[in-house]
Every structure is written in C-alpha cells, then in structure tokens.
Design a protein around this motif. Structure first.
Motif, PDB file in Angstrom:
ATOM      1  N   TRP A   1       0.865  -1.182   0.000  1.00  0.00           N
ATOM      2  CA  TRP A   1       0.000   0.000   0.000  1.00  0.00           C
ATOM      3  C   TRP A   1       0.896   1.225   0.000  1.00  0.00           C
ATOM      4  O   TRP A   1       1.960   1.248   0.615  1.00  0.00           O
ATOM      5  CB  TRP A   1      -0.881   0.007   1.257  1.00  0.00           C
ATOM      6  N   SER A   2       0.465   2.278  -0.709  1.00  0.00           N
ATOM      7  CA  SER A   2       1.185   3.553  -0.698  1.00  0.00           C
ATOM      8  C   SER A   2       0.177   4.683  -0.701  1.00  0.00           C
ATOM      9  O   SER A   2      -0.831   4.647  -1.421  1.00  0.00           O
ATOM     10  CB  SER A   2       2.113   3.669  -1.915  1.00  0.00           C
ATOM     11  N   GLY A   3       0.432   5.697   0.140  1.00  0.00           N
ATOM     12  CA  GLY A   3      -0.476   6.828   0.203  1.00  0.00           C
ATOM     13  C   GLY A   3       0.149   7.987   0.953  1.00  0.00           C
ATOM     14  O   GLY A   3       1.375   8.106   1.048  1.00  0.00           O
ATOM     15  N   TYR A   4      -0.690   8.849   1.512  1.00  0.00           N
ATOM     16  CA  TYR A   4      -0.184  10.045   2.186  1.00  0.00           C
ATOM     17  C   TYR A   4      -1.061  10.344   3.399  1.00  0.00           C
ATOM     18  O   TYR A   4      -2.243   9.969   3.454  1.00  0.00           O
ATOM     19  CB  TYR A   4      -0.164  11.238   1.230  1.00  0.00           C
ATOM     20  N   ILE A   5      -0.502  11.020   4.386  1.00  0.00           N
ATOM     21  CA  ILE A   5      -1.213  11.352   5.623  1.00  0.00           C
ATOM     22  C   ILE A   5      -2.228  12.466   5.357  1.00  0.00           C
ATOM     23  O   ILE A   5      -1.881  13.537   4.864  1.00  0.00           O
ATOM     24  CB  ILE A   5      -0.229  11.803   6.715  1.00  0.00           C
ATOM     25  N   LEU A   6      -3.508  12.195   5.694  1.00  0.00           N
ATOM     26  CA  LEU A   6      -4.551  13.209   5.555  1.00  0.00           C
ATOM     27  C   LEU A   6      -4.668  14.067   6.807  1.00  0.00           C
ATOM     28  O   LEU A   6      -4.779  15.282   6.730  1.00  0.00           O
ATOM     29  CB  LEU A   6      -5.897  12.536   5.281  1.00  0.00           C
ATOM     30  N   ASN A   7      -4.689  13.433   7.963  1.00  0.00           N
ATOM     31  CA  ASN A   7      -4.723  14.217   9.202  1.00  0.00           C
ATOM     32  C   ASN A   7      -4.041  13.445  10.321  1.00  0.00           C
ATOM     33  O   ASN A   7      -3.926  12.215  10.265  1.00  0.00           O
ATOM     34  CB  ASN A   7      -6.160  14.615   9.592  1.00  0.00           C
ATOM     35  N   CYS A   8      -3.555  14.187  11.309  1.00  0.00           N
ATOM     36  CA  CYS A   8      -2.801  13.568  12.401  1.00  0.00           C
ATOM     37  C   CYS A   8      -2.982  14.392  13.668  1.00  0.00           C
ATOM     38  O   CYS A   8      -3.326  15.581  13.622  1.00  0.00           O
ATOM     39  CB  CYS A   8      -1.321  13.460  12.036  1.00  0.00           C
TER      40      CYS A   8
END
Length: 412
Positions: free
Chosen positions: A109-116
């Motif tokens: 899986w590959s993606g990006y952080i939306l919120n933290c």
C-alpha cells in the motif's frame, strides 16, 4: 506493435507472460524471504529520502495497529495507531508512507497522511488517517474539449496533469488502448475522478485508479480467476456471507447529454434490455452524461450501464483469510492479492461461487499479526454511498444546465 497491448494476462490465473502490466518492483515471489507477521511502515520526505521507519522488527516500536484497504480504484483508506506520538520530523500531514508486509520489499500500500494529532494531545492512543493517491485526483479539475479522440489518449492527458499537480508516477504502459474514439466530449470543470468514471464506461468495462507504486492505471476488467484468491470455506478462510440484491435493477435507460436539439431538449439516447424486462418487468431510470454530445457515444455508455443494472447483484463478505501457505522446501509463501481478477469461494457443501474482488481489508498489529478480510462483488448500497451518488447526480444536473445555457447563448 504497441507497448501497452495486453497479452497472456493471467493465463493460468496467476502469472503475466508478456508485458509489464500491473508489475512493479522487479521481484518474483520465490526470490523474497517472507517472514511471518513482519510489517514495516516507511515515511518519506518530499525529495524521496526516508524520514522514519516503524517496524515490527524494531525494539520499542510505538506503532500498535495498522488497517488499510485495497479497493477497485487502488490503494484506499489507511489508519495508523501509535502508543507514543511521533514527532514532526518522522511523520506529518501530506507525507508519503508505504506499507510493507511479511518482509516484502515491494509495498502493499502507498499513500499520504490526511490528518494527524497535534502536539499537546492527552489521548492514550494517537491515530493517523491516510489515503492512497487516487484520493488526490479529487483536487485535479479538468477543463478540456476532445474530438475524435481515443479514450486512452484522453486518460494519458489526465495522467500527465496528475503527475505534475499531485506527484503521481506516469506510466503509459498502464493506460490500455480501447479501440474506441469518442466523437466529442467536453469536460467543463469536473474532477479527474469523475472524468475517469465516465471514460471507463465508454471504454466498456474498464477499471481505473492509482496502484501501490503511485501510477494511474486504466485497463480492461480482468474476469479470469486469480488463483491467489481461490478458497475453501473452513480451510482457507473462516467466514463467508453471500448476499443477492435485486433492489437497483433497471432495464430501460433514458440518457440526457450535453447537446441541445432544436426544441431545447437534451435527450440523446434510450437503451433497453428485453431479456431483463421478461424476467423482472420494465424498470425505467433516467441517467445523465453531461460531457457527451453525440447519440452514438451516449448509446454506447448506456449499454455499458445496462450490463451492470439489468440483473440482481451477487456479493459476499469473507473474513479470516489465511494469507500464508507452506512450500515443499519448508519455507512459506504469501497470498498477495489485488482487486484484479475473480475469487472462487467453495462453500461447505462443495459448491463453487465466482465473484469479482472489490475490496481487501488488512489489519496488522504486533499482538495479533496480519489479518485479511475481503468484499466480493458489488456490495448493497450503504447510506454513505447513497449520499455520494446523490451529490454526483446533483453535480451532473448542474453541468447539464451549464452546457445547455452555453449552447443557447452561442446559438447551437
């Protein structure tokens, strides 16, 4: 010969004999030293260098749990739960992360952080929400007019724009020719997501999305059985819940497009399925296609819709999939599945059921290891899907009105 022609795709349900369609990483399964329950989450800086690694193989690892989904449009939603809050040099908003399972050097899986969570939080657990790069196509808006254009060349134009705007990796080999040229389509301020949906229908049963290597794909739906997804209930998986849904059957479709006739009407075509009508009676529905201007394009699109709407939908939910299996030499291999091809589930009575793979959901933790559940076929519509479709319909009506107004002002 064109380089993106499919040949021998999954000839035995598993391997690709020619071309690089769907491949990535340059590894064969037998070359990988799989390790049980091993997981790694790698975070990257904008320049591609690694900023942090959270791994089950690292002492004192603070990453407690991971869930992520693979859906028909590629990498979907992911959640990461930490016992301690990572600092901003390790993990921050919009940062790319890759998830690797079983010591596989290829990302699952590959993606990006939306919120933290922000510093100062008193929570006992810290949750990070991420999504695959397909989600970023929501922020790429298309204003373009195409005439007599091959469908895949239009998609290639979208992919180039997405490469520049949201950081996708362009690969023309994953954009498969359709052998159909659209008479005319005008995209007047719609997202790449919506444009891809319309183009996949014109192509007739194509799938699209962004894969684990952050590449946009557009290819024919593979209906061959994926041997990695052939299961017996009780032996290879724990739970199997099949459903048959006839709620959304439609077999007469009236289609509104962008073109306005001399009477100010926007009806382009009507298509029907007589066999479905004999079985279930006449069930009518109005569809909108605001980017289409010709009756032939609308008719082709409508017939593809009928293939999905004319008959009951079979689906199933599968839980407790056994991913690991032993090899003759004492090692083990792993079922690394994708939403490509069909799954065959043989129930306890010995009857086999064939479904397209629609979703894979992985749950990973140091305590419970790596678990996988599956959704097969088209699931019954939930409230969130209903609301999304309602919003899409409202947007389509807005675009239809805009197209009609423009033509009336210009005199045709």
């Amino acid at each position: 010969m064109k380089g993106n022609i499919l040949y021998g795709l999954y000839p035995y349900g598993r391997y690709i004999r020619a071309g690089i369609i769907g491949s990535g990483g340059g590894y064969l399964d037998e070359e990988i030293g799989y390790l049980p329950d091993r997981f790694d989450v790698i975070a990257y800086n904008k320049d591609g260098t690694k900023s942090a690694i959270f791994s089950s193989g690292v002492e004192g690892n603070s990453l407690e749990k991971i869930t992520f989904e693979i859906v028909d449009t590629g990498c979907g939603k992911a959640e990461l739960i930490f016992r301690r809050l990572p600092n901003n040099t390790e993990l921050t908003v919009d940062q790319r992360i890759d998830i690797h399972l079983f010591n596989d050097p290829r990302p699952w899986w590959s993606g990006y952080i939306l919120n933290c969570p922000a510093p100062g939080s008193t929570a006992e657990k810290y949750q990070y929400i991420a999504h695959g790069y397909y989600h970023k196509l929501e922020s790429v808006v298309i204003f373009a007019n195409y005439q007599n254009a091959e469908v895949s060349s239009i998609v290639s134009d979208f992919a180039r724009q997405a490469e520049d705007k949201v950081g996708l990796n362009y690969s023309r080999d994953l954009l498969i020719d359709t052998n159909y040229r659209i008479s005319r389509m005008q995209f007047d301020g719609i997202t790449v997501k919506e444009a891809l949906k319309q183009l996949s229908d014109f192509a007739v049963d194509y799938v699209y999305g962004v894969d684990e290597h952050r590449r946009l794909f557009f290819r024919p739906r593979n209906r061959e059985v994926n041997e990695q997804a052939r299961f017996w209930v009780g032996e290879h998986l724990n739970g199997y819940e099949p459903v048959e849904d006839a709620d959304k059957i439609s077999n007469v479709l009236a289609i509104k497009g962008a073109a306005v006739d001399t009477e100010g009407e926007q009806w382009l075509a009507t298509v029907s399925d007589q066999e479905s009508q004999l079985l279930y009676g006449i069930r009518e529905k109005v569809l909108t296609l605001p980017s289409a201007y010709s009756a032939s394009d609308a008719e082709r699109w409508g017939k593809n819709q009928l293939s999905n709407l004319g008959y009951p939908v079979e689906s199933a939910k599968v839980s407790g999939v056994h991913l690991e299996y032993p090899l003759a030499d004492g090692r083990f291999s792993v079922r690394k599945m994708w939403t490509d091809g069909a799954s065959v589930i043989t129930d306890r009575a010995g009857k086999a059921h064939n479904y397209p793979i629609s979703k894979l959901k992985y749950t990973v933790s140091a305590n419970d290891g790596i678990k996988c559940d599956m959704e097969l076929g088209k699931q019954p519509e939930t409230m969130d899907v209903y609301l999304i479709n309602l919003a899409r319909y409202a947007k389509s009506l807005e675009l239809l009105q805009s197209a009609a107004t423009k033509q009336i002002k210009l005199g045709g």
